[in-house]
Scaffold this motif. Structure first.
Motif, PDB file in Angstrom:
ATOM      1  N   ALA A 197      -2.314   6.367   8.912  1.00 17.38           N
ATOM      2  CA  ALA A 197      -1.641   5.130   9.314  1.00 17.38           C
ATOM      3  C   ALA A 197      -2.601   4.123   9.943  1.00 17.38           C
ATOM      4  O   ALA A 197      -2.331   2.926   9.957  1.00 17.38           O
ATOM      5  CB  ALA A 197      -0.511   5.446  10.283  1.00 17.38           C
ATOM      6  N   LEU A 198      -3.723   4.591  10.477  1.00 18.00           N
ATOM      7  CA  LEU A 198      -4.687   3.692  11.110  1.00 18.00           C
ATOM      8  C   LEU A 198      -5.689   3.092  10.122  1.00 18.00           C
ATOM      9  O   LEU A 198      -6.468   2.211  10.477  1.00 18.00           O
ATOM     10  CB  LEU A 198      -5.438   4.420  12.226  1.00 18.00           C
ATOM     11  N   SER A 199      -5.684   3.593   8.897  1.00 19.58           N
ATOM     12  CA  SER A 199      -6.590   3.057   7.884  1.00 19.58           C
ATOM     13  C   SER A 199      -6.100   1.698   7.414  1.00 19.58           C
ATOM     14  O   SER A 199      -4.914   1.387   7.457  1.00 19.58           O
ATOM     15  CB  SER A 199      -6.671   4.006   6.691  1.00 19.58           C
ATOM     16  N   LEU A 200      -7.048   0.908   6.942  1.00 13.69           N
ATOM     17  CA  LEU A 200      -6.735  -0.413   6.425  1.00 13.69           C
ATOM     18  C   LEU A 200      -6.692  -0.327   4.900  1.00 13.69           C
ATOM     19  O   LEU A 200      -7.626   0.183   4.281  1.00 13.69           O
ATOM     20  CB  LEU A 200      -7.817  -1.394   6.881  1.00 13.69           C
ATOM     21  N   ASN A 201      -5.595  -0.788   4.315  1.00 14.94           N
ATOM     22  CA  ASN A 201      -5.405  -0.721   2.866  1.00 14.94           C
ATOM     23  C   ASN A 201      -5.244  -2.120   2.292  1.00 14.94           C
ATOM     24  O   ASN A 201      -4.418  -2.894   2.773  1.00 14.94           O
ATOM     25  CB  ASN A 201      -4.145   0.084   2.526  1.00 14.94           C
ATOM     26  N   PHE A 202      -6.037  -2.414   1.268  1.00 14.75           N
ATOM     27  CA  PHE A 202      -5.908  -3.679   0.550  1.00 14.75           C
ATOM     28  C   PHE A 202      -5.466  -3.369  -0.869  1.00 14.75           C
ATOM     29  O   PHE A 202      -5.997  -2.458  -1.505  1.00 14.75           O
ATOM     30  CB  PHE A 202      -7.244  -4.433   0.517  1.00 14.75           C
ATOM     31  N   PHE A 203      -4.520  -4.156  -1.373  1.00 17.41           N
ATOM     32  CA  PHE A 203      -3.985  -3.965  -2.714  1.00 17.41           C
ATOM     33  C   PHE A 203      -4.276  -5.200  -3.557  1.00 17.41           C
ATOM     34  O   PHE A 203      -3.997  -6.317  -3.139  1.00 17.41           O
ATOM     35  CB  PHE A 203      -2.471  -3.708  -2.658  1.00 17.41           C
ATOM     36  N   PHE A 204      -4.847  -4.957  -4.720  1.00 16.79           N
ATOM     37  CA  PHE A 204      -5.188  -6.031  -5.643  1.00 16.79           C
ATOM     38  C   PHE A 204      -4.458  -5.788  -6.959  1.00 16.79           C
ATOM     39  O   PHE A 204      -4.433  -4.667  -7.459  1.00 16.79           O
ATOM     40  CB  PHE A 204      -6.700  -6.054  -5.915  1.00 16.79           C
ATOM     41  N   THR A 248     -12.519   4.478   0.059  1.00 15.55           N
ATOM     42  CA  THR A 248     -11.846   5.035  -1.114  1.00 15.55           C
ATOM     43  C   THR A 248     -11.295   3.890  -1.955  1.00 15.55           C
ATOM     44  O   THR A 248     -10.768   2.921  -1.417  1.00 15.55           O
ATOM     45  CB  THR A 248     -10.684   5.961  -0.695  1.00 15.55           C
ATOM     46  N   VAL A 249     -11.420   4.024  -3.275  1.00 17.46           N
ATOM     47  CA  VAL A 249     -10.842   3.052  -4.200  1.00 17.46           C
ATOM     48  C   VAL A 249     -10.012   3.810  -5.232  1.00 17.46           C
ATOM     49  O   VAL A 249     -10.495   4.773  -5.831  1.00 17.46           O
ATOM     50  CB  VAL A 249     -11.938   2.234  -4.934  1.00 17.46           C
ATOM     51  N   TYR A 250      -8.766   3.381  -5.378  1.00 14.62           N
ATOM     52  CA  TYR A 250      -7.901   3.906  -6.436  1.00 14.62           C
ATOM     53  C   TYR A 250      -7.707   2.786  -7.453  1.00 14.62           C
ATOM     54  O   TYR A 250      -7.389   1.656  -7.078  1.00 14.62           O
ATOM     55  CB  TYR A 250      -6.545   4.336  -5.887  1.00 14.62           C
ATOM     56  N   LYS A 251      -7.883   3.133  -8.734  1.00 20.04           N
ATOM     57  CA  LYS A 251      -7.739   2.138  -9.793  1.00 20.04           C
ATOM     58  C   LYS A 251      -6.711   2.601 -10.807  1.00 20.04           C
ATOM     59  O   LYS A 251      -6.648   3.773 -11.137  1.00 20.04           O
ATOM     60  CB  LYS A 251      -9.070   1.930 -10.521  1.00 20.04           C
ATOM     61  N   SER A 252      -5.942   1.645 -11.291  1.00 21.27           N
ATOM     62  CA  SER A 252      -5.074   1.874 -12.433  1.00 21.27           C
ATOM     63  C   SER A 252      -5.384   0.763 -13.422  1.00 21.27           C
ATOM     64  O   SER A 252      -6.266  -0.060 -13.178  1.00 21.27           O
ATOM     65  CB  SER A 252      -3.599   1.847 -12.014  1.00 21.27           C
ATOM     66  N   SER A 253      -4.660   0.704 -14.503  1.00 20.94           N
ATOM     67  CA  SER A 253      -4.954  -0.312 -15.511  1.00 20.94           C
ATOM     68  C   SER A 253      -4.655  -1.729 -15.015  1.00 20.94           C
ATOM     69  O   SER A 253      -5.231  -2.689 -15.508  1.00 20.94           O
ATOM     70  CB  SER A 253      -4.175  -0.033 -16.788  1.00 20.94           C
ATOM     71  N   ASN A 254      -3.773  -1.865 -14.028  1.00 26.89           N
ATOM     72  CA  ASN A 254      -3.377  -3.197 -13.566  1.00 26.89           C
ATOM     73  C   ASN A 254      -3.523  -3.427 -12.072  1.00 26.89           C
ATOM     74  O   ASN A 254      -3.050  -4.448 -11.571  1.00 26.89           O
ATOM     75  CB  ASN A 254      -1.926  -3.476 -13.962  1.00 26.89           C
ATOM     76  N   ALA A 255      -4.158  -2.490 -11.358  1.00 26.98           N
ATOM     77  CA  ALA A 255      -4.243  -2.663  -9.911  1.00 26.98           C
ATOM     78  C   ALA A 255      -5.394  -1.855  -9.326  1.00 26.98           C
ATOM     79  O   ALA A 255      -5.912  -0.938  -9.960  1.00 26.98           O
ATOM     80  CB  ALA A 255      -2.930  -2.236  -9.259  1.00 26.98           C
ATOM     81  N   GLU A 256      -5.750  -2.238  -8.112  1.00 25.44           N
ATOM     82  CA  GLU A 256      -6.729  -1.484  -7.332  1.00 25.44           C
ATOM     83  C   GLU A 256      -6.219  -1.406  -5.902  1.00 25.44           C
ATOM     84  O   GLU A 256      -5.611  -2.352  -5.404  1.00 25.44           O
ATOM     85  CB  GLU A 256      -8.101  -2.175  -7.322  1.00 25.44           C
ATOM     86  N   SER A 257      -6.500  -0.292  -5.279  1.00 24.60           N
ATOM     87  CA  SER A 257      -6.178  -0.101  -3.867  1.00 24.60           C
ATOM     88  C   SER A 257      -7.466   0.288  -3.156  1.00 24.60           C
ATOM     89  O   SER A 257      -8.129   1.245  -3.563  1.00 24.60           O
ATOM     90  CB  SER A 257      -5.131   1.005  -3.706  1.00 24.60           C
ATOM     91  N   TRP A 258      -7.836  -0.462  -2.138  1.00 14.77           N
ATOM     92  CA  TRP A 258      -9.042  -0.178  -1.361  1.00 14.77           C
ATOM     93  C   TRP A 258      -8.627   0.322   0.012  1.00 14.77           C
ATOM     94  O   TRP A 258      -7.809  -0.302   0.690  1.00 14.77           O
ATOM     95  CB  TRP A 258      -9.869  -1.432  -1.172  1.00 14.77           C
ATOM     96  N   ILE A 259      -9.214   1.427   0.409  1.00 10.45           N
ATOM     97  CA  ILE A 259      -8.891   2.012   1.710  1.00 10.45           C
ATOM     98  C   ILE A 259     -10.146   2.032   2.573  1.00 10.45           C
ATOM     99  O   ILE A 259     -11.189   2.547   2.173  1.00 10.45           O
ATOM    100  CB  ILE A 259      -8.328   3.429   1.549  1.00 10.45           C
ATOM    101  N   TYR A 260     -10.019   1.458   3.744  1.00  8.08           N
ATOM    102  CA  TYR A 260     -11.059   1.518   4.766  1.00  8.08           C
ATOM    103  C   TYR A 260     -10.563   2.510   5.804  1.00  8.08           C
ATOM    104  O   TYR A 260      -9.640   2.225   6.546  1.00  8.08           O
ATOM    105  CB  TYR A 260     -11.304   0.137   5.386  1.00  8.08           C
TER     106      TYR A 260
END
Length: 145
Positions: A98-105, A80-92
């Motif tokens: 709680a066990l998912s891996l989340n990366f924030f850009f 899953t990828v969530y995007k806004s105008s200034n950020a992205e959040s990637w979920i594995y």
């Protein structure tokens, strides 16, 4: 140079200084894959991710060299990828698990491009990164989708 994500510093320096770079690279990949067939599959998957990272994330630098390219190369395509105008959040994994891996850009203000994002580095990512790299080093593609 893009194999740097999988190598130790010593391995990388040895490959760079080896006069026969192809032989050094072949030896490195075979040491990971264990046999020719598995090694071919790993190389194909790894360099496909490098190619895709370049396609999706290149701006003023090659996509694989960016934070998003680095994560994409090792972890693969996020679920899953969530995007806004200034950020992205990637979920594995599954969102809100709680066990998912989340990366924030976060978008970096860059006069040369609007496609420059920096990973929010947290200590919690280190163990996940090491596990993913270790899987590659054991001859298994991480997130082989």
């Amino acid at each position: 140079e893009c194999v740097r994500y999988l190598t130790t510093k010593r391995e990388f320096e040895e490959m760079k200084s080896n006069p026969n770079k192809k032989e050094a690279m072949d030896k490195f990949w075979l040491s990971l894959g264990g046999n020719a067939e598995r090694t071919k599959q790993m190389i194909k998957k790894y360099y496909t991710r490098i190619k895709e990272a370049n396609q999706y994330f290149s701006s003023y630098t090659e996509g694989w060299r960016t934070d998003r390219g680095m994560v994409y190369t090792i972890f693969g395509k996020p679920n899953t990828v969530y995007k806004s105008s200034n950020a992205e959040s990637w979920i594995y994994g599954t969102p809100n698990n709680a066990l998912s891996l989340n990366f924030f850009f976060t978008r970096v203000i860059n006069p040369f491009t609007d496609n420059d994002y920096m990973l929010t580095r947290e200590q919690i990512f280190e163990a996940s990164w090491m596990r993913a790299v270790d899987m590659w080093r054991q001859g298994r593609v991480y997130n082989d989708n």
